[in-house]
Write an enzyme that holds these catalytic residues in place. Structure first.
Site, mmCIF file in Angstrom:
data_model
loop_
_atom_site.group_PDB
_atom_site.id
_atom_site.type_symbol
_atom_site.label_atom_id
_atom_site.label_comp_id
_atom_site.label_asym_id
_atom_site.label_seq_id
_atom_site.Cartn_x
_atom_site.Cartn_y
_atom_site.Cartn_z
ATOM 1 N N LYS A 49 0.773 -1.098 -0.360
ATOM 2 C CA LYS A 49 0.079 0.014 0.081
ATOM 3 C C LYS A 49 0.634 1.208 -0.035
ATOM 4 C CE LYS A 49 -3.583 -2.542 0.870
ATOM 5 N NZ LYS A 49 -3.251 -4.074 0.150
ATOM 6 N N GLY A 50 0.577 2.420 -0.581
ATOM 7 C CA GLY A 50 1.307 3.553 -0.819
ATOM 8 C C GLY A 50 2.341 3.531 -1.966
ATOM 9 N N CYS A 51 2.212 2.630 -2.815
ATOM 10 C CA CYS A 51 3.051 2.638 -3.859
ATOM 11 C C CYS A 51 2.066 3.022 -5.159
ATOM 12 C CB CYS A 51 3.615 1.282 -4.180
ATOM 13 S SG CYS A 51 5.373 0.932 -3.650
ATOM 14 N N GLN A 52 2.826 3.909 -6.308
ATOM 15 C CA GLN A 52 2.031 4.068 -7.254
ATOM 16 C C GLN A 52 1.950 2.917 -8.235
ATOM 17 O OE1 GLN A 52 4.131 7.577 -8.767
ATOM 18 N NE2 GLN A 52 4.963 6.439 -10.448
ATOM 19 N N SER A 53 3.132 2.210 -8.212
ATOM 20 C CA SER A 53 3.236 0.797 -9.108
ATOM 21 C C SER A 53 2.788 -0.288 -8.326
ATOM 22 C CB SER A 53 4.587 0.705 -9.368
ATOM 23 O OG SER A 53 5.187 1.789 -9.872
#
Length: 139
Positions: A49-53
């Protein structure tokens, strides 16, 4: 090797490069050499969670150590998780929890990433530490 020894090795490798374009290329190469996560672990609960990828991380205990596998749909992110897995895989939960992540700052990674990628990096480290915490509580 201990986590600190592996981290020092990574810092040494990055210090060989003159500029950040070379370092990015090296990170991409590391991503290409990442042992792929099995398809069965590419599920929502393993997404960072919190990754754009999309980044999947899976950890399992083997002989008191945690073995991580991962994958990402973005090549640079795949390289970043490859660095973290190299540092923290095949280590005991206690060693992972006790380890610091100063080596990330030493190689200058966070400052050369976009804010969203830097947040993703922090989330990846957090997830690895959460696995360690979960496995440690089972011991």
């Amino acid at each position: 090797m201990t986590i600190k020894e592996i981290q020092n090795e990574i810092v040494d490798e990055f210090s060989m490069f003159d500029d950040w374009m070379q370092r990015y290329e090296y990170i991409i190469e590391l991503g290409k050499s990442l042992p792929l996560i099995e398809e069965q672990y590419k599920v929502d609960e393993n997404i960072i969670k919190g990754c754009q990828s999309k980044v999947w991380v899976h950890g399992e205990e083997q002989d008191g150590k945690i073995v991580f596998t991962a994958d990402s749909d973005a090549i640079l992110t795949k390289g970043i998780i490859a660095i973290l897995i190299r540092a923290f895989s095949n280590q005991s939960p206690k060693d992972i929890l006790d380890a610091n992540t100063d080596f990330i700052d030493e190689i200058g990674l966070k400052e050369h990433l976009s804010p969203t990628r830097a947040n993703g990096l922090v989330s990846m480290v957090k997830q690895i530490k959460m696995y360690a915490l979960a496995f440690q509580s089972k011991q």
